[in-house]
Design a protein around this motif. Structure first.
Motif, PDB file in Angstrom:
ATOM      1  N   LEU A 145       0.820  -1.204   0.000  1.00  0.00           N
ATOM      2  CA  LEU A 145       0.000   0.000   0.000  1.00  0.00           C
ATOM      3  C   LEU A 145       0.858   1.259   0.000  1.00  0.00           C
ATOM      4  O   LEU A 145       0.509   2.264  -0.621  1.00  0.00           O
ATOM      5  N   ALA A 146       1.987   1.215   0.710  1.00  0.00           N
ATOM      6  CA  ALA A 146       2.882   2.370   0.712  1.00  0.00           C
ATOM      7  C   ALA A 146       3.442   2.634  -0.680  1.00  0.00           C
ATOM      8  O   ALA A 146       3.544   3.793  -1.124  1.00  0.00           O
ATOM      9  N   GLU A 147       3.801   1.550  -1.386  1.00  0.00           N
ATOM     10  CA  GLU A 147       4.308   1.724  -2.748  1.00  0.00           C
ATOM     11  C   GLU A 147       3.216   2.266  -3.677  1.00  0.00           C
ATOM     12  O   GLU A 147       3.471   3.148  -4.501  1.00  0.00           O
ATOM     13  N   LEU A 148       1.988   1.737  -3.534  1.00  0.00           N
ATOM     14  CA  LEU A 148       0.893   2.245  -4.361  1.00  0.00           C
ATOM     15  C   LEU A 148       0.585   3.699  -4.058  1.00  0.00           C
ATOM     16  O   LEU A 148       0.287   4.492  -4.959  1.00  0.00           O
ATOM     17  N   ALA A 149       0.653   4.068  -2.779  1.00  0.00           N
ATOM     18  CA  ALA A 149       0.401   5.462  -2.408  1.00  0.00           C
ATOM     19  C   ALA A 149       1.464   6.377  -2.988  1.00  0.00           C
ATOM     20  O   ALA A 149       1.172   7.498  -3.426  1.00  0.00           O
ATOM     21  N   ALA A 150       2.726   5.906  -2.994  1.00  0.00           N
ATOM     22  CA  ALA A 150       3.788   6.722  -3.580  1.00  0.00           C
ATOM     23  C   ALA A 150       3.611   6.867  -5.085  1.00  0.00           C
ATOM     24  O   ALA A 150       3.881   7.934  -5.656  1.00  0.00           O
ATOM     25  N   GLU A 151       3.122   5.823  -5.743  1.00  0.00           N
ATOM     26  CA  GLU A 151       2.920   5.899  -7.184  1.00  0.00           C
ATOM     27  C   GLU A 151       1.731   6.767  -7.554  1.00  0.00           C
ATOM     28  O   GLU A 151       1.789   7.576  -8.478  1.00  0.00           O
ATOM     29  N   GLN A 152       0.615   6.590  -6.834  1.00  0.00           N
ATOM     30  CA  GLN A 152      -0.616   7.307  -7.168  1.00  0.00           C
ATOM     31  C   GLN A 152      -0.707   8.677  -6.515  1.00  0.00           C
ATOM     32  O   GLN A 152      -1.608   9.456  -6.845  1.00  0.00           O
ATOM     33  N   GLY A 153       0.157   8.957  -5.562  1.00  0.00           N
ATOM     34  CA  GLY A 153       0.114  10.248  -4.885  1.00  0.00           C
ATOM     35  C   GLY A 153      -1.012  10.379  -3.890  1.00  0.00           C
ATOM     36  O   GLY A 153      -1.486  11.482  -3.607  1.00  0.00           O
ATOM     37  N   LEU A 154      -1.485   9.268  -3.304  1.00  0.00           N
ATOM     38  CA  LEU A 154      -2.544   9.275  -2.307  1.00  0.00           C
ATOM     39  C   LEU A 154      -1.956   9.038  -0.931  1.00  0.00           C
ATOM     40  O   LEU A 154      -0.771   8.751  -0.767  1.00  0.00           O
ATOM     41  N   GLU A 155      -2.823   9.130   0.086  1.00  0.00           N
ATOM     42  CA  GLU A 155      -2.395   8.860   1.448  1.00  0.00           C
ATOM     43  C   GLU A 155      -2.538   7.379   1.761  1.00  0.00           C
ATOM     44  O   GLU A 155      -3.404   6.685   1.224  1.00  0.00           O
ATOM     45  N   VAL A 156      -1.662   6.918   2.647  1.00  0.00           N
ATOM     46  CA  VAL A 156      -1.673   5.500   2.994  1.00  0.00           C
ATOM     47  C   VAL A 156      -2.945   5.131   3.758  1.00  0.00           C
ATOM     48  O   VAL A 156      -3.469   4.023   3.631  1.00  0.00           O
ATOM     49  N   GLU A 157      -3.475   6.063   4.558  1.00  0.00           N
ATOM     50  CA  GLU A 157      -4.662   5.762   5.361  1.00  0.00           C
ATOM     51  C   GLU A 157      -5.867   5.463   4.465  1.00  0.00           C
ATOM     52  O   GLU A 157      -6.657   4.560   4.755  1.00  0.00           O
ATOM     53  N   GLU A 158      -6.003   6.216   3.383  1.00  0.00           N
ATOM     54  CA  GLU A 158      -7.124   5.958   2.480  1.00  0.00           C
ATOM     55  C   GLU A 158      -7.013   4.580   1.841  1.00  0.00           C
ATOM     56  O   GLU A 158      -7.993   3.828   1.758  1.00  0.00           O
ATOM     57  N   LEU A 159      -5.798   4.212   1.408  1.00  0.00           N
ATOM     58  CA  LEU A 159      -5.625   2.888   0.821  1.00  0.00           C
ATOM     59  C   LEU A 159      -5.835   1.787   1.853  1.00  0.00           C
ATOM     60  O   LEU A 159      -6.355   0.714   1.536  1.00  0.00           O
ATOM     61  N   GLU A 160      -5.429   2.041   3.117  1.00  0.00           N
ATOM     62  CA  GLU A 160      -5.659   1.031   4.164  1.00  0.00           C
ATOM     63  C   GLU A 160      -7.142   0.824   4.400  1.00  0.00           C
ATOM     64  O   GLU A 160      -7.601  -0.304   4.571  1.00  0.00           O
ATOM     65  N   ARG A 161      -7.898   1.915   4.418  1.00  0.00           N
ATOM     66  CA  ARG A 161      -9.346   1.762   4.604  1.00  0.00           C
ATOM     67  C   ARG A 161      -9.969   0.981   3.452  1.00  0.00           C
ATOM     68  O   ARG A 161     -10.824   0.115   3.660  1.00  0.00           O
ATOM     69  N   GLU A 162      -9.528   1.284   2.226  1.00  0.00           N
ATOM     70  CA  GLU A 162     -10.046   0.524   1.083  1.00  0.00           C
ATOM     71  C   GLU A 162      -9.654  -0.950   1.167  1.00  0.00           C
ATOM     72  O   GLU A 162     -10.449  -1.846   0.858  1.00  0.00           O
ATOM     73  N   GLY A 163      -8.400  -1.228   1.605  1.00  0.00           N
ATOM     74  CA  GLY A 163      -7.964  -2.622   1.731  1.00  0.00           C
ATOM     75  C   GLY A 163      -8.740  -3.375   2.790  1.00  0.00           C
ATOM     76  O   GLY A 163      -9.132  -4.528   2.595  1.00  0.00           O
ATOM     77  N   LEU A 164      -8.999  -2.731   3.944  1.00  0.00           N
ATOM     78  CA  LEU A 164      -9.787  -3.383   4.993  1.00  0.00           C
ATOM     79  C   LEU A 164     -11.214  -3.636   4.534  1.00  0.00           C
ATOM     80  O   LEU A 164     -11.805  -4.678   4.847  1.00  0.00           O
ATOM     81  N   ALA A 165     -11.780  -2.701   3.790  1.00  0.00           N
ATOM     82  CA  ALA A 165     -13.140  -2.913   3.274  1.00  0.00           C
ATOM     83  C   ALA A 165     -13.171  -4.089   2.307  1.00  0.00           C
ATOM     84  O   ALA A 165     -14.106  -4.899   2.318  1.00  0.00           O
ATOM     85  N   ALA A 166     -12.128  -4.207   1.471  1.00  0.00           N
ATOM     86  CA  ALA A 166     -12.089  -5.332   0.542  1.00  0.00           C
ATOM     87  C   ALA A 166     -11.920  -6.657   1.273  1.00  0.00           C
ATOM     88  O   ALA A 166     -12.521  -7.671   0.906  1.00  0.00           O
TER      89      ALA A 166
END
Length: 220
Positions: A145-166
């Motif tokens: 998620l950290a690598e994806l956040a660095a690539e997409q320019g998003l925050e890690v917390e948002e990606l973590e919430r999406e991952g937990l929902a999935a």
């Protein structure tokens, strides 16, 4: 028509309604209902009961110092009937009710100011104290998620919430009791999931249906 106030709770006691208690010394107590009368006989303090006007005044939930409250004071001065005076009185009553409603609304806004911030602070404190109960991601997932956040320019917390929902959505419901879930292929080529019991009967099947089938086989 005089509308008196309840001696215990402060609500209006309408004529021919409520209870009037006369003490031996000649003092009268007017109650709007039997509930107030019973609490008065049990010698309870109105300031300690949350449903009374006295408690609301002490808690700052009522307008205590306001000029509109003076119009509700008791006046025992007889006045000769005058049509103009009655018309002015009715207009004044409407205007006073409007002013009192507006002032009560302003008082409510002042009293409830900052409530949302207090609720958010208490919720954050609850989450911080019980953080060990929240679901967590694996280390590899966090790094991804950290690598994806660095690539997409998003925050890690948002990606973590999406991952937990999935992850929550991907979890299947666990079987209940002695159920065994299996897949069955339909005649049209589709696949459906059914729950069987360990005793061999399909979940949702009624014993009466089995008896009826046995009877039909016997008759044949």
């Amino acid at each position: 028509m005089r509308i008196e106030s309840c001696f215990f709770c402060g609500r209006p006691a309408w004529p021919s309604k409520g209870i009037t208690f006369m003490r031996n010394d000649g003092k009268s107590f007017r109650f709007c209902r039997s509930k107030c009368h019973k609490n008065f006989k049990m010698k309870r303090n109105p300031r300690k009961l949350k449903w009374t006007k006295a408690h609301r005044r002490n808690a700052g939930k009522e307008m205590v110092v306001d000029s509109t409250l003076q119009f509700a004071a008791r006046r025992n001065v007889p006045v000769r009937y005058n049509r103009e005076l009655v018309a002015k009185t009715l207009k004044a009553m409407e205007r006073i009710s409007e002013v009192r409603t507006r002032r009560e609304r302003i008082l409510y806004k002042k009293r409830m100011a900052g409530k949302r911030a207090r609720e958010v602070a208490s919720a954050r404190k609850l989450v911080a104290d019980n953080e060990h109960l929240l679901p967590r991601l694996r280390g590899s997932e966090k790094r991804r998620l950290a690598e994806l956040a660095a690539e997409q320019g998003l925050e890690v917390e948002e990606l973590e919430r999406e991952g937990l929902a999935a992850v929550r959505a991907s979890k299947k419901s666990r079987p209940f009791g002695a159920e065994v879930r299996r897949l069955r292929v339909r005649t049209d080529g589709g696949i459906e999931e059914i729950a069987d019991r360990t005793d061999g009967s399909v979940h949702g099947e009624d014993d009466n249906d089995v008896d009826d089938n046995d009877d039909e086989m016997d008759t044949d």
